[in-house]
Design a protein around this motif. Structure first.
Motif, short mmCIF file in Angstrom:
data_model
loop_
_atom_site.label_atom_id
_atom_site.label_comp_id
_atom_site.label_asym_id
_atom_site.label_seq_id
_atom_site.Cartn_x
_atom_site.Cartn_y
_atom_site.Cartn_z
N UNK A 1 0.92 -1.28 -0.12
CA UNK A 1 -0.03 -0.04 -0.02
C UNK A 1 0.88 1.29 0.08
N UNK A 2 0.43 2.26 -0.73
CA UNK A 2 1.16 3.51 -0.53
C UNK A 2 0.19 4.67 -0.79
N UNK A 3 0.16 5.60 0.36
CA UNK A 3 -0.54 6.95 0.47
C UNK A 3 0.18 7.92 -0.31
N UNK A 4 -0.60 8.48 -1.44
CA UNK A 4 0.10 9.56 -2.19
C UNK A 4 -0.93 10.22 -3.33
N UNK A 5 -0.57 11.52 -3.04
CA UNK A 5 -1.77 12.38 -3.69
C UNK A 5 -1.32 12.54 -5.19
N UNK A 6 -2.36 12.19 -6.04
CA UNK A 6 -2.37 12.06 -7.35
C UNK A 6 -2.33 13.46 -8.15
N UNK A 7 -2.77 14.35 -7.34
CA UNK A 7 -2.75 15.57 -7.88
C UNK A 7 -1.13 16.42 -7.91
N UNK A 8 -0.24 15.47 -7.56
CA UNK A 8 1.15 15.83 -7.63
C UNK A 8 1.82 15.04 -8.90
N UNK A 9 2.11 15.82 -9.93
CA UNK A 9 2.54 15.22 -10.99
C UNK A 9 3.76 14.12 -11.23
N UNK A 10 4.49 14.03 -9.93
CA UNK A 10 5.54 13.34 -9.69
C UNK A 10 5.26 12.28 -9.15
N UNK A 11 3.81 11.94 -8.75
CA UNK A 11 3.73 10.76 -7.95
C UNK A 11 3.41 9.48 -9.03
N UNK A 12 2.83 9.80 -10.17
CA UNK A 12 2.52 8.41 -11.03
C UNK A 12 3.99 7.57 -11.11
N UNK A 13 5.07 8.25 -11.53
CA UNK A 13 6.29 7.74 -11.71
C UNK A 13 6.98 7.04 -10.14
N UNK A 14 6.63 7.86 -9.22
CA UNK A 14 6.95 7.11 -8.03
C UNK A 14 6.27 5.87 -7.54
N UNK A 15 4.89 5.94 -8.14
CA UNK A 15 4.29 4.71 -7.70
C UNK A 15 4.63 3.40 -8.56
#
Length: 281
Positions: free
Chosen positions: A88-102
């Motif tokens: 599980x990973x809590x992350x704000x998809x409003x941040x454009x850097x998040x998809x790559x980190x996921x």
């Protein structure tokens, strides 16, 4: 459906701490798919509907918004207890850097992602009318730059970036199998009383159908599911009466029922199903 327990598929499911996302994560895991459960809880008491939402104290005691506060690790732990693989990973998809980190996290802990389920929503109920509430007595907000940007960042931008990450990494490793499933809502006449939500979902639909055409040569299918009214905590007796009297809404669905269609679209059996918006009723 054939059991996929012998496969090495890895899924990234957004909004996977409750509702359709959690049900989809569980159903994929039951078929042997490793799952990264991405999610975002409201950041404080009384905040709204999750991914990128605007705080609203009126939501403090709302069961739907309370459900959004569930820790996604609970879903991942449940999957692991049943013998599956999940993180599980809590992350704000409003941040454009998040998809790559996921995708980096999934690859590091589970393996390369080949199933993407764009389920998360930054649902904000905005409108062009001055009415304070909709027919179900849910509070309405006027359309503003803030409601537009928060809605589109989660429901349109993030799915586009996640699809782009899947496609890029897929090409780089020479993969030949992939599945993308998006979730949409609204209809031909838009989505009155939820105008930015409907518009953002329409944008996500367009991205997904474009992916179906552009990525077919890579063995990737891409489809969109339009669920029926689904009881993720917000359905009241008034909503059930509305569905019962509607000529176009036939059922109030359980999230697990919707998940069955998503899981089928992520299977080998659905290889010829791509570029579709599948309406469930």
């Amino acid at each position: 459906m054939r059991d996929t327990s012998s496969t090495s598929h890895v899924a990234l499911v957004t909004g996977a701490n409750q509702g359709i996302g959690a049900a989809t994560a569980r159903a994929l895991a039951a078929r042997g798919v490793a799952v990264l459960c991405a999610y975002l809880r409201p950041s404080g008491p009384g905040e709204g509907s999750g991914e990128g939402d605007v705080p609203d104290p009126s939501h403090a005691a709302d069961p739907y918004h309370a459900a959004r506060s569930v820790d996604g690790e609970e879903v991942a732990a449940e999957i692991r207890r049943a013998g599956g693989r999940a993180e599980a990973c809590e992350a704000d998809l409003a941040d454009p850097a998040v998809p790559g980190r996921l995708f980096d996290l999934a690859e590091d802990r589970l393996g390369p992602v080949d199933i993407l389920v764009n389920n998360a929503s930054g649902w904000i109920q905005d409108t062009f009318t001055p009415d304070p509430a909709d027919r179900f007595d849910r509070p309405l907000r006027p359309v503003t730059a803030e409601t537009w940007s928060r809605q589109f960042s989660v429901d349109a931008m993030a799915p586009a970036l996640l699809i782009g990450e899947l496609a890029r990494r897929h090409r780089e490793r020479g993969a030949d199998w992939g599945r993308i499933v998006g979730l949409t809502s609204g209809g031909e006449l838009g989505f009155p009383s939820e105008v930015s939500y409907g518009a953002a979902k329409a944008a996500q639909t367009d991205y997904t159908l474009s992916a179906a055409a552009e990525l077919a040569g890579l063995g990737i299918t891409a489809n969109v599911v339009r669920p029926p009214v689904t009881d993720t905590g917000w359905v009241t007796d008034e909503v059930r009466r509305f569905v019962a009297s509607s000529p176009t809404h036939f059922h109030v669905a359980d999230p697990a029922e919707v998940a069955k269609t998503i899981v089928f679209l992520a299977s080998d059996e659905a290889a010829l199903i791509t570029g579709n918006v599948i309406t469930l009723r």
